[in-house]
Design an enzyme around this catalytic site. Sequence first.
Site, PDB file in Angstrom:
ATOM      1  N   SER A   1      -5.538  55.767   7.066  1.00  0.00           N
ATOM      2  CA  SER A   1      -6.569  54.793   7.411  1.00  0.00           C
ATOM      3  C   SER A   1      -7.767  55.014   6.495  1.00  0.00           C
ATOM      4  O   SER A   1      -7.899  56.074   5.856  1.00  0.00           O
ATOM      5  CB  SER A   1      -6.993  54.997   8.874  1.00  0.00           C
ATOM      6  OG  SER A   1      -8.164  54.285   9.199  1.00  0.00           O
TER       7      SER A   1
ATOM      8  N   TYR B   1      -9.344  58.310  17.167  1.00  0.00           N
ATOM      9  CA  TYR B   1      -8.630  57.634  16.077  1.00  0.00           C
ATOM     10  C   TYR B   1      -9.009  58.275  14.737  1.00  0.00           C
ATOM     11  O   TYR B   1      -8.142  58.572  13.910  1.00  0.00           O
ATOM     12  CB  TYR B   1      -8.962  56.153  16.077  1.00  0.00           C
ATOM     13  CG  TYR B   1      -8.145  55.343  15.103  1.00  0.00           C
ATOM     14  CD1 TYR B   1      -6.865  54.894  15.440  1.00  0.00           C
ATOM     15  CD2 TYR B   1      -8.648  55.019  13.846  1.00  0.00           C
ATOM     16  CE1 TYR B   1      -6.107  54.150  14.551  1.00  0.00           C
ATOM     17  CE2 TYR B   1      -7.891  54.273  12.943  1.00  0.00           C
ATOM     18  CZ  TYR B   1      -6.630  53.836  13.301  1.00  0.00           C
ATOM     19  OH  TYR B   1      -5.876  53.101  12.409  1.00  0.00           O
TER      20      TYR B   1
END
Length: 256
Positions: free
Chosen positions: A148, A161
Amino acid sequence: MTNPFDLTGKVAIVTGANTGIGQAIAVALAAAGADVACVGRTPAEDTVAQIRALGRKAEIVSADLSTIEPVQRVVDETVAKLGGLDILINNAGIIRRADAVDFTEGDWDAVIDTNLKSVFFLCQAAGRHMIARIEKGGGSGKIVNIASMLTFQGGIRVPSYTASKSGIGGLTKLLANEWAAKGINVNAIAPGYIATNNTAALQADEVRNKSIMDRIPAGAWGDASDLGGAAVFLSSAAAKYVQGHILAVDGGWLAR
């Protein structure tokens, strides 16, 4: 001349293959010649149909990766149904949003368990299979984790996350260090801001959406299909000397 991007005869696992990035990657691998096991809680019927329409084999493997209970079965079922395992794409993931001062233990554990713990143990199960096969007859193995922008940055309101995706970056490098000499390439793709269900809340927030768009040199959110070429590359012989790399597909986000 041999096409180094050709995946004919290869078998891939793609987790979270029902929609979005997972579906796009699964279809891209099939277009390059691979047969695909589509793994997830929700049966990836549309993905399987698209793959079969390309003339490749595809099977649904039902598994809830919020725990590691189904991990070995995912590998075993793939080998039984499709005849082997050459490529693993760890795409399945979840996200929880809240200010750090309000973030709950439940939301922390849910994200870490799915996005990091299950990814490691699926890598382990796939790696054991690939190493044993390579030792017996040669060949290679490819593992591609989905990282990410938050592998590189902190973000806001997504502590678990961010921690999980930072962990994916480190895990990818560790496995490359251990397995490169054994014939397995371990790399990761870091998607930029891609229009999927996971980012729907950001797209709907006028202020956040504008701030994101203003920073992307390409001037637009990415589409899930934009990840397909990167996945095919890292899964193919063209990337045989690429190890422990995190490939950003971000419209230039990190360059700004």
